[in-house]
Design an enzyme around this catalytic site. Structure first.
Site: not given
Length: 154
Positions: A65-67
Site C-alpha cells: 500500500p502507498h500514498a
C-alpha cells in the site's frame, strides 16, 4: 536509495493479524502516526483512496500500500509481518502476510517510483519472503530488510 533511508526500525512490526483489510490499514495508519508523526486519519484516508483505485495486493502474500502527502518532506515506510494472513483482495486472491507501506511527498514522483521499485524488487524474491516469514522479531525483520536491499539494490 537504500531501505534504511526510508524505514525506521520502530516502523517494523510483527502482528497477530487483523480482522480485515480495513483494520490492517487502520493499524498501519496508527503506526505511521506513532513513528512518523503523520495524522492517522489522513494516512488511513489516503491508503483507502489508493485501494479504491485498485488493490495494492501484488500476489504471493505481499501487499505494497502507498500514498502521497503534502505534509511529508521525505519518503517513509512501514513493514508488517502478520502471523495470520488477512484477506486483501489481492490480484491472485491469496491472503497477505507481508505488507510494506510507502508514504511519500506529494511532489516526489521520481523518488517515490524508485522506492516502490526497490520494495517491489525486494518482495518479489521468494528467498527474501521466506527469510521474512521465518522471523517474528521486529529487529530481526528490520535487519533482514535493510541487509537485503543494501546488498541487492540496483
Amino acid at each position: 536509495m537504500k531501505m534504511a533511508e526510508i524505514l525506521d526500525a520502530k516502523a517494523v512490526r510483527y502482528a497477530a493479524g487483523a480482522s480485515s483489510k480495513k483494520r490492517l490499514l487502520q493499524n498501519l495508519s496508527e503506526q505511521a502516526e506513532t513513528v512518523y508523526d503523520i495524522k492517522a486519519d489522513e494516512v488511513f484516508s489516503a491508503l483507502q483512496a489508493r485501494e479504491n483505485l485498485g488493490t495494492t495486493g501484488v500476489g504471493r502474500g505481499v501487499a505494497i500500500p502507498h500514498a502521497r502527502f503534502e505534509t511529508l518532506d521525505r519518503i517513509v515506510g512501514l513493514f508488517y509481518r502478520l502471523e495470520k494472513p488477512v484477506n486483501y483482495d489481492s490480484l491472485d486472491r491469496q491472503p497477505v502476510d507481508l505488507i510494506f507501506t510507502l508514504l511519500a511527498p506529494a511532489n516526489d514522483s521520481p523518488e517515490h517510483l524508485k522506492a516502490l521499485a526497490m520494495v517491489s524488487r525486494t518482495l518479489r524474491s521468494e528467498d527474501n519472503c521466506s527469510k521474512l516469514r521465518a522471523n517474528s522479531d521486529p529487529q530481526t525483520l528490520y535487519s533482514i530488510l535493510t541487509e537485503l536491499t543494501t546488498s541487492k539494490a540496483a
